[in-house]
Design a protein around this motif. Structure first.
Motif, mmCIF file in Angstrom:
data_model
loop_
_atom_site.group_PDB
_atom_site.id
_atom_site.type_symbol
_atom_site.label_atom_id
_atom_site.label_comp_id
_atom_site.label_asym_id
_atom_site.label_seq_id
_atom_site.Cartn_x
_atom_site.Cartn_y
_atom_site.Cartn_z
ATOM 1 N N UNK A 94 0.945 3.542 30.193
ATOM 2 C CA UNK A 94 0.267 2.449 30.893
ATOM 3 C C UNK A 94 1.170 1.241 31.044
ATOM 4 N N UNK A 95 1.861 0.876 29.967
ATOM 5 C CA UNK A 95 2.733 -0.280 30.011
ATOM 6 C C UNK A 95 1.974 -1.575 29.781
ATOM 7 N N UNK A 96 2.634 -2.683 30.029
ATOM 8 C CA UNK A 96 2.028 -4.000 29.877
ATOM 9 C C UNK A 96 1.289 -4.345 31.168
ATOM 10 N N UNK A 97 -0.037 -4.203 31.139
ATOM 11 C CA UNK A 97 -0.835 -4.388 32.355
ATOM 12 C C UNK A 97 -0.774 -5.838 32.824
ATOM 13 N N UNK A 98 -0.883 -6.780 31.896
ATOM 14 C CA UNK A 98 -0.870 -8.195 32.274
ATOM 15 C C UNK A 98 0.471 -8.597 32.897
ATOM 16 N N UNK A 99 1.562 -8.110 32.311
ATOM 17 C CA UNK A 99 2.884 -8.434 32.848
ATOM 18 C C UNK A 99 3.071 -7.826 34.231
ATOM 19 N N UNK A 100 2.632 -6.559 34.413
ATOM 20 C CA UNK A 100 2.741 -5.918 35.727
ATOM 21 C C UNK A 100 1.925 -6.656 36.779
ATOM 22 N N UNK A 101 0.731 -7.105 36.393
ATOM 23 C CA UNK A 101 -0.129 -7.835 37.334
ATOM 24 C C UNK A 101 0.519 -9.160 37.734
ATOM 25 N N UNK A 102 1.079 -9.872 36.760
ATOM 26 C CA UNK A 102 1.711 -11.160 37.047
ATOM 27 C C UNK A 102 2.920 -10.977 37.958
ATOM 28 N N UNK A 103 3.755 -9.972 37.664
ATOM 29 C CA UNK A 103 4.928 -9.733 38.500
ATOM 30 C C UNK A 103 4.538 -9.305 39.912
ATOM 31 N N UNK A 104 3.521 -8.420 40.034
ATOM 32 C CA UNK A 104 3.082 -7.975 41.359
ATOM 33 C C UNK A 104 2.521 -9.136 42.167
ATOM 34 N N UNK A 105 1.800 -10.042 41.491
ATOM 35 C CA UNK A 105 1.240 -11.191 42.197
ATOM 36 C C UNK A 105 2.330 -12.136 42.686
ATOM 37 N N UNK A 106 3.309 -12.417 41.823
ATOM 38 C CA UNK A 106 4.404 -13.298 42.225
ATOM 39 C C UNK A 106 5.216 -12.686 43.368
ATOM 40 N N UNK A 107 5.471 -11.386 43.281
ATOM 41 C CA UNK A 107 6.230 -10.719 44.349
ATOM 42 C C UNK A 107 5.471 -10.751 45.665
ATOM 43 N N UNK A 108 4.163 -10.526 45.599
ATOM 44 C CA UNK A 108 3.344 -10.536 46.817
ATOM 45 C C UNK A 108 3.308 -11.928 47.432
ATOM 46 N N UNK A 109 3.211 -12.985 46.607
ATOM 47 C CA UNK A 109 3.204 -14.353 47.131
ATOM 48 C C UNK A 109 4.549 -14.712 47.765
#
Length: 455
Positions: A94-109
């Motif tokens: 699964x990995x670090x879900x919170x970290x993946x979400x934060x990185x995906x959000x920053x990349x999308x923005x």
């Protein structure tokens, strides 16, 4: 863990499609067939099954390994080892879900900002779609992780006003409290300076104290009808109402019709007047013998609320809605054969009888009430004995899940299998009893607690 959540969701969907034909309507059956077809077309199901199989094999291999120790000490050591294996599996799969979400959000923005600068660049526009897809996937995984964590916190701390709740509120108050401010590059933390700076900040754009209100002119009070000295010394109980008195004073004098000095003395609590006592003496308290059983602390708060609504027939069943608004039909949405009333859906429905039988398989030979009157009589005769309290909690949980299943039939066109509903009741009552314990010391209470733990 995420694979386990997916597997549980898959099993729930299978339970929906395997429901008994006696209480599945043709309309819901057609909807379920369409849902089953959509599930077969989804290729993600096989991936979650393989992941769950790998997890199961990993846990069993870890559990079957030999370890030193005897009895409970050996079991504890094995569970401790399984715990670390599960954590490692979660990090790897699964990995670090919170970290993946934060990185995906920053990349999308960031990619959205670039797309706004170069609207004609086809490559950037395609990247926006790809990053959006990754962001939505990470968002779903994040919501599932937060939902799991909330369930863990609820099981551990319950949903009442506990020390955990107050600790969270204290933390929020401390985070929202203004304790410092910046003056240039200097941080000011003096309390008086912070308060003065805060007040001056809002005075700058809100203004100072309003001068709209003026002091009452004492001369204007003398105009109109006033009580003389003789009338002021007179008791309000003997004062005669006059026609030229103000409406407000007439309203005060009309209180004497339903109130006397004796009732006011009873409403006094020492030197203070109690409005609650005065109100109860005027209205009259109506005690309900069944209230103590319904509002027992061993029953979950949300179960208590539905239990109280059932006792007073206040739920919006179709027989009631049929009188106040136009409805397609007033039949029970679960069995689709009789008119939906409180007595039918909670006591006489065919689906309800199947649920009662499934619960009795692990609860024992319990005589379920067959009407609201019988339920109120049972609650009125209930005692503070732990056995009665546990049975009362089971009955409230069954009624809650029956109403929840009824709403799923209305809005989602899905119905839970009776055995599945019975399992949910057993789990929630077991957790509630364990969390509210330990109870009084004694062989009987220890025996009942062990019985609940063995469910």
């Amino acid at each position: 863990m995420m694979p386990v959540v997916k597997e549980n969701a898959r099993r729930q969907e299978q339970d929906k499609t395997q429901a008994s034909k006696d209480w599945v309507t043709p309309k819901r059956k057609a909807v379920r067939q369409m849902e089953g077809k959509a599930m077969n077309d989804n290729t993600k199901g096989s991936k979650s099954i393989n992941c769950f199989a790998a997890l199961q094999q990993l846990v069993m291999d870890c559990w079957n390994k030999e370890i030193a120790g005897n009895g409970l000490d050996k079991i504890m050591r094995k569970l401790f080892r399984v715990k670390h294996v599960l954590k490692a599996f979660h990090r790897a799969e699964v990995g670090d879900v919170r970290k993946d979400y934060k990185e995906a959000k920053e990349t999308f923005c960031n990619i959205q900002e670039e797309a706004a600068k170069f609207p004609n660049d086809v490559f950037i526009q395609q990247s926006v779609k790809e990053k959006q897809r990754l962001f939505l996937t990470a968002k779903v995984r994040m919501s599932l992780a937060i939902r799991q964590q909330s369930k863990v916190n609820w099981v551990k701390f319950s949903d009442e006003n506990s020390s955990y709740f107050h600790a969270i509120m204290r933390k929020r108050r401390l985070e929202n409290r203004i304790t410092t401010f910046m003056k240039g590059d200097v941080i000011i933390d003096d309390y008086e300076k912070v308060v003065n700076h805060f007040i001056k900040h809002f005075e700058n754009f809100m203004g100072s104290k309003s001068s709209a209100t003026s002091i009452i002119d004492e001369e204007s009070v003398k105009h109109g009808n006033c009580l003389n000295l003789e009338q002021q010394d007179q008791s309000i109980w003997d004062y005669a109402k006059k026609d030229d008195a103000s409406w407000y004073f007439k309203k005060i004098l009309s209180i004497r019709e339903n109130l006397d000095e004796a009732k006011l003395q009873q409403a006094a609590r020492g030197d203070k007047f109690s409005a609650k006592k005065c109100y109860n003496s005027l209205v009259g308290e109506t005690p309900f013998a069944y209230a103590n059983a319904i509002w027992d602390t061993l029953v979950l708060p949300k179960h208590r609320f539905i239990f109280w609504q059932i006792a007073n027939s206040h739920l919006l069943t179709r027989d009631y809605l049929h009188h106040i608004m136009v409805t397609p039909n007033n039949l029970c949405p679960v069995c689709d054969s009789e008119v939906e009333t409180h007595d039918h859906i909670f006591f006489n429905c065919y689906y309800t009888s199947q649920v009662f039988e499934a619960v009795n398989r692990w609860l024992g030979d319990f005589h379920w009430p067959r009407s609201t009157v019988e339920m109120l009589q049972y609650c009125s005769n209930a005692t503070k004995d732990l056995t009665q309290r546990i049975l009362n909690a089971v009955m409230a949980a069954v009624f809650y899940f029956l109403w929840k299943n009824r709403n799923k039939c209305v809005f989602d066109f899905s119905c839970m299998v009776p055995s599945k509903l019975s399992l949910e009741v057993r789990k929630i009552v077991q957790l509630r009893v364990v969390c509210k314990g330990p109870f009084k010391e004694g062989k009987r209470h220890m025996y009942l607690t062990n019985v609940v733990n063995s469910w």
